[in-house]
Design a protein around this motif. Sequence first.
Motif, mmCIF file in Angstrom:
data_model
loop_
_atom_site.group_PDB
_atom_site.id
_atom_site.type_symbol
_atom_site.label_atom_id
_atom_site.label_comp_id
_atom_site.label_asym_id
_atom_site.label_seq_id
_atom_site.Cartn_x
_atom_site.Cartn_y
_atom_site.Cartn_z
ATOM 1 N N PRO A 1 0.499 -1.092 0.092
ATOM 2 C CA PRO A 1 0.221 -0.048 0.174
ATOM 3 C C PRO A 1 1.064 1.093 0.080
ATOM 4 O O PRO A 1 1.984 1.578 0.886
ATOM 5 N N ASP A 2 0.385 2.062 -0.691
ATOM 6 C CA ASP A 2 0.590 3.859 -0.585
ATOM 7 C C ASP A 2 -0.099 4.404 0.168
ATOM 8 O O ASP A 2 -0.955 5.153 -0.299
ATOM 9 N N TRP A 3 0.663 4.684 1.008
ATOM 10 C CA TRP A 3 -0.340 6.065 2.888
ATOM 11 C C TRP A 3 0.779 6.791 3.191
ATOM 12 O O TRP A 3 1.832 6.870 3.031
ATOM 13 N N ARG A 4 -0.670 7.282 4.238
ATOM 14 C CA ARG A 4 -0.270 8.181 4.796
ATOM 15 C C ARG A 4 0.964 7.964 5.842
ATOM 16 O O ARG A 4 1.393 7.036 6.189
ATOM 17 N N LEU A 5 2.117 8.800 5.108
ATOM 18 C CA LEU A 5 2.852 8.222 6.635
ATOM 19 C C LEU A 5 2.947 7.938 7.616
ATOM 20 O O LEU A 5 2.712 9.306 8.763
ATOM 21 N N GLY A 6 4.041 7.281 7.835
ATOM 22 C CA GLY A 6 3.486 6.861 9.537
ATOM 23 C C GLY A 6 2.445 5.558 9.559
ATOM 24 O O GLY A 6 2.444 5.237 11.131
ATOM 25 N N SER A 7 1.529 5.096 8.808
ATOM 26 C CA SER A 7 0.374 4.037 9.090
ATOM 27 C C SER A 7 1.347 3.372 9.174
ATOM 28 O O SER A 7 1.692 2.388 8.646
ATOM 29 N N PRO A 8 0.414 2.537 10.659
ATOM 30 C CA PRO A 8 1.008 0.649 11.269
ATOM 31 C C PRO A 8 -0.147 0.410 9.608
ATOM 32 O O PRO A 8 -0.854 0.504 9.867
ATOM 33 N N TRP A 9 0.408 -0.976 9.660
ATOM 34 C CA TRP A 9 0.180 -2.211 9.451
ATOM 35 C C TRP A 9 -1.679 -2.502 9.776
ATOM 36 O O TRP A 9 -0.773 -2.723 10.860
ATOM 37 N N PRO A 10 -2.095 -3.178 9.499
ATOM 38 C CA PRO A 10 -3.474 -3.098 9.968
ATOM 39 C C PRO A 10 -3.299 -5.047 10.896
ATOM 40 O O PRO A 10 -2.836 -5.713 9.650
ATOM 41 N N GLN A 11 -3.927 -4.938 11.568
ATOM 42 C CA GLN A 11 -3.941 -6.258 12.142
ATOM 43 C C GLN A 11 -5.231 -6.435 12.685
ATOM 44 O O GLN A 11 -6.561 -5.468 12.449
ATOM 45 N N GLY A 12 -6.144 -8.037 12.574
ATOM 46 C CA GLY A 12 -7.273 -8.329 12.747
ATOM 47 C C GLY A 12 -6.940 -9.195 13.819
ATOM 48 O O GLY A 12 -5.676 -9.581 14.299
ATOM 49 N N PRO A 13 -8.484 -10.039 14.202
ATOM 50 C CA PRO A 13 -8.458 -10.678 15.062
ATOM 51 C C PRO A 13 -6.966 -11.613 15.762
ATOM 52 O O PRO A 13 -6.556 -12.473 16.211
ATOM 53 N N ASP A 14 -6.257 -11.785 14.548
ATOM 54 C CA ASP A 14 -5.333 -13.293 14.108
ATOM 55 C C ASP A 14 -3.736 -12.630 13.712
ATOM 56 O O ASP A 14 -3.302 -13.368 13.628
ATOM 57 N N GLY A 15 -3.896 -11.751 13.593
ATOM 58 C CA GLY A 15 -2.547 -11.145 13.864
ATOM 59 C C GLY A 15 -2.957 -10.083 12.077
ATOM 60 O O GLY A 15 -3.569 -9.281 12.499
ATOM 61 N N ARG A 16 -1.696 -9.853 11.326
ATOM 62 C CA ARG A 16 -1.218 -8.739 10.662
ATOM 63 C C ARG A 16 -2.370 -9.289 9.669
ATOM 64 O O ARG A 16 -2.612 -10.388 9.344
ATOM 65 N N LEU A 17 -2.785 -8.915 8.559
ATOM 66 C CA LEU A 17 -3.932 -8.269 7.350
ATOM 67 C C LEU A 17 -2.920 -8.750 6.262
ATOM 68 O O LEU A 17 -1.831 -7.627 5.959
ATOM 69 N N GLY A 18 -3.620 -9.079 5.096
ATOM 70 C CA GLY A 18 -2.556 -9.098 4.432
ATOM 71 C C GLY A 18 -3.648 -7.839 3.005
ATOM 72 O O GLY A 18 -4.625 -7.667 3.174
ATOM 73 N N PHE A 19 -2.439 -7.361 2.415
ATOM 74 C CA PHE A 19 -3.112 -6.086 1.387
ATOM 75 C C PHE A 19 -3.981 -6.880 0.545
ATOM 76 O O PHE A 19 -3.042 -7.564 -0.518
#
Length: 286
Positions: free
Chosen positions: A72-90
């Motif tokens: 993803p190309d996003w706002r500077l410093g945005s954290p990688w999204p988390q779900g109930p089971d951990g990190r999410l796929g883009f």
Amino acid sequence: MVAWLAFLAVVAAIYGIALIGYSRAQRQDTVETPEVAARTANFRRRMTRATAPALMLVEAETPGFSKFGGAPDWRLGSPWPQGPDGRLGFLLQLDLAAAHAAGGPDWLPSTGGLYFFRDDRWGLADQVLVLHQPLETLETAVPPADLPAKWRHPERYIGFRRRMSRPSLEWLGGDIREVDADAFDREDLAKGDGPSHQVCGYPAEIQETCMPLECEYAKRKLPYDHGPATPAITKAARSWRLLAQIDSDAALKMNWGDGGMIYVLVREVDARAGDFSRTVTITQTY
């Protein structure tokens, strides 16, 4: 013993023929009744009135912001999204200004970007996470090292191709057994030979379910087979809109079930407010 088995086979064949004959006769009788003809005409009028623009997501001729896969190309410093089971796929990101310029619906925000992430909790209403961010001070994120390889998809830049779409009988809450099935042409709804990725408009359903009602039940934490919908639930279900349809696509290493689809829906009032935190995900497969 052989004679007995032969007798059973004959009986089964006769019974099967009887069932087929009954089914055909029942449908023919149903089709010919004035009540069915009236219901059929009513649904066809409703479909025509509800016609709405859809944006097909096609491969872009030149790179832009909108794309499948990659990072993803996003706002500077945005954290990688988390779900109930951990990190999410883009999954993908969309430029809303470009979507509007291509003729998208007025209920989508006119600026910013939408980002779609998911995990493998198949069939759960919150499987896909949608984020809305302004497109300013962007950086290309670095996927976490522990992100599963199956959640990493090749990059493909997206263009928008506008077409008009109409709702299916299922979307409108109709029952194919109560209308003249031959009167409904699903060519513009059915999945074609290639992947059918789409924003807004009406979905190409694989299963015969009423998606708006399914979303309203999910929002209320009720099972889809909860029972007949109350008038209040039926009315509330009319506010749901298809936000995105993400098809299985071998080139993108996306396979949902057995060549199925992921549908993400949002209430119109939430979309207009730029709130995509309460979307509902529906997954269907063959």
